[in-house]
Design a protein around this motif. Sequence first.
Motif, PDB file in Angstrom:
ATOM      1  N   LEU A   1     -65.949 -60.074  30.718  1.00  0.00           N
ATOM      2  CA  LEU A   1     -67.043 -59.181  31.108  1.00  0.00           C
ATOM      3  C   LEU A   1     -68.142 -59.140  30.052  1.00  0.00           C
ATOM      4  O   LEU A   1     -69.329 -59.129  30.386  1.00  0.00           O
ATOM      5  N   ARG A   2     -67.757 -59.128  28.794  1.00  0.00           N
ATOM      6  CA  ARG A   2     -68.768 -59.125  27.729  1.00  0.00           C
ATOM      7  C   ARG A   2     -69.669 -60.348  27.858  1.00  0.00           C
ATOM      8  O   ARG A   2     -70.895 -60.255  27.749  1.00  0.00           O
ATOM      9  N   SER A   3     -69.065 -61.490  28.132  1.00  0.00           N
ATOM     10  CA  SER A   3     -69.831 -62.723  28.273  1.00  0.00           C
ATOM     11  C   SER A   3     -70.600 -62.763  29.596  1.00  0.00           C
ATOM     12  O   SER A   3     -71.802 -63.022  29.620  1.00  0.00           O
ATOM     13  N   ALA A   4     -69.902 -62.507  30.695  1.00  0.00           N
ATOM     14  CA  ALA A   4     -70.513 -62.630  32.028  1.00  0.00           C
ATOM     15  C   ALA A   4     -71.652 -61.639  32.232  1.00  0.00           C
ATOM     16  O   ALA A   4     -72.636 -61.953  32.908  1.00  0.00           O
ATOM     17  N   TRP A   5     -71.523 -60.462  31.667  1.00  0.00           N
ATOM     18  CA  TRP A   5     -72.541 -59.425  31.844  1.00  0.00           C
ATOM     19  C   TRP A   5     -73.547 -59.386  30.698  1.00  0.00           C
ATOM     20  O   TRP A   5     -74.477 -58.587  30.710  1.00  0.00           O
ATOM     21  N   GLY A   6     -73.345 -60.218  29.675  1.00  0.00           N
ATOM     22  CA  GLY A   6     -74.264 -60.227  28.541  1.00  0.00           C
ATOM     23  C   GLY A   6     -74.270 -58.917  27.777  1.00  0.00           C
ATOM     24  O   GLY A   6     -75.321 -58.465  27.322  1.00  0.00           O
ATOM     25  N   LEU A   7     -73.096 -58.316  27.615  1.00  0.00           N
ATOM     26  CA  LEU A   7     -73.010 -57.033  26.916  1.00  0.00           C
ATOM     27  C   LEU A   7     -73.251 -57.216  25.424  1.00  0.00           C
ATOM     28  O   LEU A   7     -72.786 -58.179  24.819  1.00  0.00           O
TER      29      LEU A   7
ATOM     30  N   GLY B   1     -69.632 -67.175  37.331  1.00  0.00           N
ATOM     31  CA  GLY B   1     -69.621 -67.217  38.790  1.00  0.00           C
ATOM     32  C   GLY B   1     -70.691 -66.289  39.331  1.00  0.00           C
ATOM     33  O   GLY B   1     -71.822 -66.296  38.863  1.00  0.00           O
ATOM     34  N   ALA B   2     -70.317 -65.443  40.269  1.00  0.00           N
ATOM     35  CA  ALA B   2     -71.263 -64.502  40.885  1.00  0.00           C
ATOM     36  C   ALA B   2     -71.244 -63.130  40.209  1.00  0.00           C
ATOM     37  O   ALA B   2     -71.793 -62.169  40.745  1.00  0.00           O
ATOM     38  N   SER B   3     -70.620 -63.034  39.030  1.00  0.00           N
ATOM     39  CA  SER B   3     -70.559 -61.745  38.327  1.00  0.00           C
ATOM     40  C   SER B   3     -71.965 -61.262  37.992  1.00  0.00           C
ATOM     41  O   SER B   3     -72.817 -62.055  37.588  1.00  0.00           O
ATOM     42  N   GLN B   4     -72.186 -59.961  38.176  1.00  0.00           N
ATOM     43  CA  GLN B   4     -73.470 -59.347  37.837  1.00  0.00           C
ATOM     44  C   GLN B   4     -73.216 -58.006  37.180  1.00  0.00           C
ATOM     45  O   GLN B   4     -72.416 -57.205  37.676  1.00  0.00           O
ATOM     46  N   ARG B   5     -73.929 -57.780  36.103  1.00  0.00           N
ATOM     47  CA  ARG B   5     -73.772 -56.543  35.341  1.00  0.00           C
ATOM     48  C   ARG B   5     -74.121 -55.329  36.197  1.00  0.00           C
ATOM     49  O   ARG B   5     -75.195 -55.261  36.788  1.00  0.00           O
ATOM     50  N   PRO B   6     -73.209 -54.352  36.251  1.00  0.00           N
ATOM     51  CA  PRO B   6     -73.524 -53.115  36.964  1.00  0.00           C
ATOM     52  C   PRO B   6     -74.680 -52.382  36.273  1.00  0.00           C
ATOM     53  O   PRO B   6     -74.831 -52.454  35.052  1.00  0.00           O
TER      54      PRO B   6
ATOM     55  N   GLY C   1     -69.336 -56.175  40.569  1.00  0.00           N
ATOM     56  CA  GLY C   1     -70.000 -56.995  39.564  1.00  0.00           C
ATOM     57  C   GLY C   1     -69.103 -58.032  38.915  1.00  0.00           C
ATOM     58  O   GLY C   1     -69.553 -58.780  38.054  1.00  0.00           O
ATOM     59  N   ILE C   2     -67.834 -58.082  39.301  1.00  0.00           N
ATOM     60  CA  ILE C   2     -66.893 -59.040  38.709  1.00  0.00           C
ATOM     61  C   ILE C   2     -66.533 -60.096  39.751  1.00  0.00           C
ATOM     62  O   ILE C   2     -66.013 -59.765  40.816  1.00  0.00           O
ATOM     63  N   ASP C   3     -66.809 -61.346  39.448  1.00  0.00           N
ATOM     64  CA  ASP C   3     -66.359 -62.443  40.295  1.00  0.00           C
ATOM     65  C   ASP C   3     -64.895 -62.694  39.925  1.00  0.00           C
ATOM     66  O   ASP C   3     -64.595 -63.306  38.895  1.00  0.00           O
ATOM     67  N   LEU C   4     -63.995 -62.178  40.745  1.00  0.00           N
ATOM     68  CA  LEU C   4     -62.566 -62.226  40.418  1.00  0.00           C
ATOM     69  C   LEU C   4     -62.021 -63.649  40.356  1.00  0.00           C
ATOM     70  O   LEU C   4     -61.141 -63.944  39.544  1.00  0.00           O
ATOM     71  N   ASP C   5     -62.543 -64.544  41.189  1.00  0.00           N
ATOM     72  CA  ASP C   5     -62.100 -65.940  41.124  1.00  0.00           C
ATOM     73  C   ASP C   5     -62.518 -66.576  39.800  1.00  0.00           C
ATOM     74  O   ASP C   5     -61.736 -67.297  39.174  1.00  0.00           O
ATOM     75  N   ALA C   6     -63.749 -66.308  39.367  1.00  0.00           N
ATOM     76  CA  ALA C   6     -64.220 -66.845  38.083  1.00  0.00           C
ATOM     77  C   ALA C   6     -63.396 -66.268  36.934  1.00  0.00           C
ATOM     78  O   ALA C   6     -63.044 -66.985  35.992  1.00  0.00           O
ATOM     79  N   LEU C   7     -63.082 -64.986  37.012  1.00  0.00           N
ATOM     80  CA  LEU C   7     -62.252 -64.345  35.985  1.00  0.00           C
ATOM     81  C   LEU C   7     -60.868 -64.988  35.933  1.00  0.00           C
ATOM     82  O   LEU C   7     -60.388 -65.360  34.856  1.00  0.00           O
ATOM     83  N   ARG C   8     -60.220 -65.139  37.080  1.00  0.00           N
ATOM     84  CA  ARG C   8     -58.879 -65.745  37.118  1.00  0.00           C
ATOM     85  C   ARG C   8     -58.895 -67.172  36.564  1.00  0.00           C
ATOM     86  O   ARG C   8     -58.017 -67.561  35.794  1.00  0.00           O
ATOM     87  N   HIS C   9     -59.901 -67.933  36.957  1.00  0.00           N
ATOM     88  CA  HIS C   9     -60.002 -69.317  36.478  1.00  0.00           C
ATOM     89  C   HIS C   9     -60.165 -69.348  34.956  1.00  0.00           C
ATOM     90  O   HIS C   9     -59.474 -70.101  34.261  1.00  0.00           O
ATOM     91  N   TRP C  10     -61.072 -68.534  34.427  1.00  0.00           N
ATOM     92  CA  TRP C  10     -61.306 -68.543  32.983  1.00  0.00           C
ATOM     93  C   TRP C  10     -60.065 -68.085  32.220  1.00  0.00           C
ATOM     94  O   TRP C  10     -59.731 -68.656  31.174  1.00  0.00           O
ATOM     95  N   LYS C  11     -59.369 -67.081  32.725  1.00  0.00           N
ATOM     96  CA  LYS C  11     -58.157 -66.620  32.045  1.00  0.00           C
ATOM     97  C   LYS C  11     -57.133 -67.744  31.939  1.00  0.00           C
ATOM     98  O   LYS C  11     -56.509 -67.924  30.888  1.00  0.00           O
ATOM     99  N   ALA C  12     -56.973 -68.513  32.991  1.00  0.00           N
ATOM    100  CA  ALA C  12     -56.018 -69.629  32.965  1.00  0.00           C
ATOM    101  C   ALA C  12     -56.444 -70.685  31.945  1.00  0.00           C
ATOM    102  O   ALA C  12     -55.622 -71.184  31.165  1.00  0.00           O
ATOM    103  N   VAL C  13     -57.726 -71.013  31.928  1.00  0.00           N
ATOM    104  CA  VAL C  13     -58.242 -72.010  30.988  1.00  0.00           C
ATOM    105  C   VAL C  13     -58.138 -71.495  29.548  1.00  0.00           C
ATOM    106  O   VAL C  13     -57.757 -72.235  28.637  1.00  0.00           O
ATOM    107  N   ALA C  14     -58.448 -70.227  29.336  1.00  0.00           N
ATOM    108  CA  ALA C  14     -58.433 -69.651  27.988  1.00  0.00           C
ATOM    109  C   ALA C  14     -57.021 -69.568  27.417  1.00  0.00           C
ATOM    110  O   ALA C  14     -56.824 -69.702  26.209  1.00  0.00           O
TER     111      ALA C  14
END
Length: 169
Positions: A15-21, A37-42, A82-95
Amino acid sequence: MNIDVPNDLLELLFLRSAWGLDARRDLPPCDPAPDPGASQRPAWLGIESVWERMWDQATSDEGASHTSEGANFWGLQHGTAGIDLDALRHWKAVARRPVTDAQRNFGLSPERRNAEALRTAERRGLRRIILLPVIGSYREVRQRSLILSTTMYLDRASLTGALDEYQAS
């Protein structure tokens, strides 16, 4: 000894990365960088301070007991808008992959190669090593835990140095 790449921290890093926090400037960027992915900061005020409070709770020495209950998961506390759950799941597996690959090779695993330093650190009170997929060498020493970048964990000399630093704390 618990050595882990906690799901709640992976979610917060994503979320820090995807939302640019603009949160935890001392913490390096993710490695690998997530595809948002389609994540957008609330659009709500104070999101960085909420993120930082959750981060501090999850990385505290007491945080491990809350993780399994989901207390530190953004999605459970604040929803998944605001969270693209598929993108999150994919990144967690890669990380996680570098850590799980290293741990599978028991004879050459970081724990095995640094067994003596780990035992010594455990005798001095170390109970948890938190691994984070962030760029470069990152280390935080806590009362009963170490927070390390994956890079430091996978490098024998870096892991030994971090364990020795814990021993001196």
